[in-house]
Design an enzyme around this catalytic site. Structure first.
Site, short mmCIF file in Angstrom:
data_model
loop_
_atom_site.label_atom_id
_atom_site.label_comp_id
_atom_site.label_asym_id
_atom_site.label_seq_id
_atom_site.Cartn_x
_atom_site.Cartn_y
_atom_site.Cartn_z
N GLY A 28 0.81 -1.20 0.00
CA GLY A 28 0.00 0.00 0.00
C GLY A 28 0.84 1.24 0.00
N LYS A 45 -3.12 4.62 5.55
CA LYS A 45 -2.55 3.58 4.67
C LYS A 45 -3.65 3.12 3.73
CE LYS A 45 0.06 -0.77 4.86
NZ LYS A 45 0.76 -1.71 5.73
N ASP A 135 7.28 -10.29 9.43
CA ASP A 135 8.00 -9.46 8.45
C ASP A 135 8.82 -8.38 9.15
OD1 ASP A 135 8.95 -8.54 6.07
OD2 ASP A 135 7.16 -7.37 5.57
N1 ATP Z 1 1.88 5.34 10.94
C1 ATP Z 1 2.88 5.72 10.12
N2 ATP Z 1 3.46 6.93 10.27
C2 ATP Z 1 4.48 7.32 9.45
N3 ATP Z 1 4.99 6.57 8.46
C3 ATP Z 1 4.43 5.35 8.26
C4 ATP Z 1 3.35 4.87 9.07
N4 ATP Z 1 3.03 3.62 8.65
C5 ATP Z 1 3.85 3.36 7.62
N5 ATP Z 1 4.70 4.37 7.38
C6 ATP Z 1 5.75 4.45 6.35
O1 ATP Z 1 5.32 3.77 5.19
C7 ATP Z 1 6.20 2.66 4.90
C8 ATP Z 1 5.37 1.52 4.33
O2 ATP Z 1 4.41 1.14 5.31
P1 ATP Z 1 4.01 -0.38 5.53
O3 ATP Z 1 5.24 -1.15 5.89
O4 ATP Z 1 2.91 -0.43 6.52
O5 ATP Z 1 3.50 -0.75 4.07
P2 ATP Z 1 3.60 -2.12 3.27
O6 ATP Z 1 3.02 -1.88 1.93
O7 ATP Z 1 3.01 -3.22 4.06
O8 ATP Z 1 5.18 -2.28 3.15
P3 ATP Z 1 6.10 -3.55 2.85
O9 ATP Z 1 5.84 -4.01 1.47
O10 ATP Z 1 7.48 -2.97 2.98
O11 ATP Z 1 5.80 -4.59 3.87
C9 ATP Z 1 6.90 2.36 6.22
O12 ATP Z 1 8.18 1.78 6.05
C10 ATP Z 1 7.00 3.74 6.83
O13 ATP Z 1 8.13 4.40 6.32
#
Ligand code: ATP
Length: 334
Positions: A28, A45, A135
């Site tokens: 996301g 998100k 993860d």
């Molecule tokens: N609550 C938050 N406040 C500030 N930054 C955030 C927050 N949540 C996520 N992020 C930023 O967004 C990035 C991506 O978030 P997240 O890991 O939840 O997404 P993802 O799509 O599941 O990522 P991945 O594919 O790396 O597992 C995080 O590494 C962080 O830098």
């Protein structure tokens, strides 16, 4: 949902106005947004509903169990708008991945131990609620903002699963037919062997992350991390060759004992978090008394004059050096 060029035109749930993209992963995109009702800044998100695996609902559910636990963002809303799922949560600061880069790709042992002690607490909280994270990586540990800049947060619970069977209330059964899930650079050898993820694997990942921080790299870095079996064999062999004593060369003995301990944990064994904390504290008291190191500053806080620049440089955490393998049928991104 098609995003207009100008994200500020998007209002989620008639309430959260997006301001800026602050992070993006395989699943996301994370935006800073303003809550137009409460006039506070939050993080939102977003995940497309038609994505191959939807995880945001699971993430919201797991955060829900952690409502009163320190070091997890509080969620403020979850829903679907058009064809996008959204999760609203506290806005946090930069990730350890970004801070690691900011500090020249190495942290001092003092900083690593401060991180370690908090990270063990986060894992204990999550495990106490019956979940394993699956993860762990530097991008999933964030520091807080405002008064909370010293507090370490654990995020990205979309891949978290229960390790306790909800019907029998016992530990899930051993099974070695799993595909690799998570971030290969930091996954335990057990996972490369297809063994189901349990509490020990979160702790082994944490040990690898801490070693990565203090050494600046891991011996198996650079080996391709596709889920294709052959290439993972290479990675598995490299991990097996790297004995704790070699990985911990030059580090205090209790740190090596910690790494050996987590690697010896049984599949369903409850980790002794107190024992781990005591080992890490022993290392920490040695570091503080030897170097006279400041008790309360992380490496990135050592030069306060740099702080503004630091937040400017790393406020946008888009992209990641260590991406996760989230779904067996798709090769991991490298
Ligand atoms: N609550 C938050 N406040 C500030 N930054 C955030 C927050 N949540 C996520 N992020 C930023 O967004 C990035 C991506 O978030 P997240 O890991 O939840 O997404 P993802 O799509 O599941 O990522 P991945 O594919 O790396 O597992 C995080 O590494 C962080 O830098």
């Amino acid at each position: 949902m098609d995003f207009p060029e100008e994200v500020a035109l998007i209002e989620i749930a008639d309430r959260y106005r997006l301001q800026e993209l602050i992070g993006a992963g395989s699943f996301g995109q994370v935006y800073r947004a303003i809550d137009t009702w409460q006039h506070v800044i939050v993080a939102v998100k977003l995940e497309p509903c038609d994505f191959r695996v939807n995880q945001l609902e699971n993430e919201e559910e797991v955060y829900g169990t952690l409502k009163y636990a320190e070091g997890f963002p509080v969620t403020h809303g979850f829903g679907t708008m058009d064809d996008v799922n959204y999760l609203v949560m506290d806005l946090l600061g930069p990730s350890l991945e970004a801070l690691f880069h900011f500090c020249g790709k190495r942290f001092t042992l003092g900083t690593v131990l401060r991180i370690a002690l908090q990270a063990v607490d986060r894992l204990e909280s999550l495990h106490a609620r019956g979940y394993v994270h699956r993860d762990l990586k530097p991008a999933n540990f964030l520091v807080g903002v405002g008064e909370q800049t010293s507090l370490l947060y654990l995020i990205d619970l979309g891949l978290a699963v229960p390790y306790i069977d909800i019907v029998t209330r016992t530990h899930v059964q051993y099974n070695d037919e799993h595909e690799l899930i998570g971030t290969p650079l930091f996954s335990s050898i057990n996972l490369h062997h297809g063994i189901a993820h349990s509490r020990r694997d979160d702790l082994i990942s944490l040990a690898y992350i801490l070693l990565f921080f203090v050494r600046g790299s891991l011996p198996w870095q650079g080996i391709p991390t596709s889920v294709k079996a052959k290439r993972n064999d290479q990675l598995t062999r490299a991990k097996a060759r790297a004995k704790p004593s070699q990985l911990c060369k030059g580090l205090p003995t209790p740190f090596c004992v910690f790494v050996e301990y987590v690697m010896r944990l049984e599949f369903d064994e409850r980790p002794n978090y107190l024992y781990i904390r005591n080992l890490l504290r022993q290392c920490r008291s040695g570091v503080v008394s030897r170097a006279g190191e400041s008790e309360n500053a992380y490496d990135w806080e050592q030069r306060p004059e740099d702080r503004g620049a630091m937040y400017m440089t790393i406020s946008c955490n888009v992209g990641s050096v260590s991406k996760a393998t989230h779904e067996p049928s798709h090769p991991s991104t490298e």
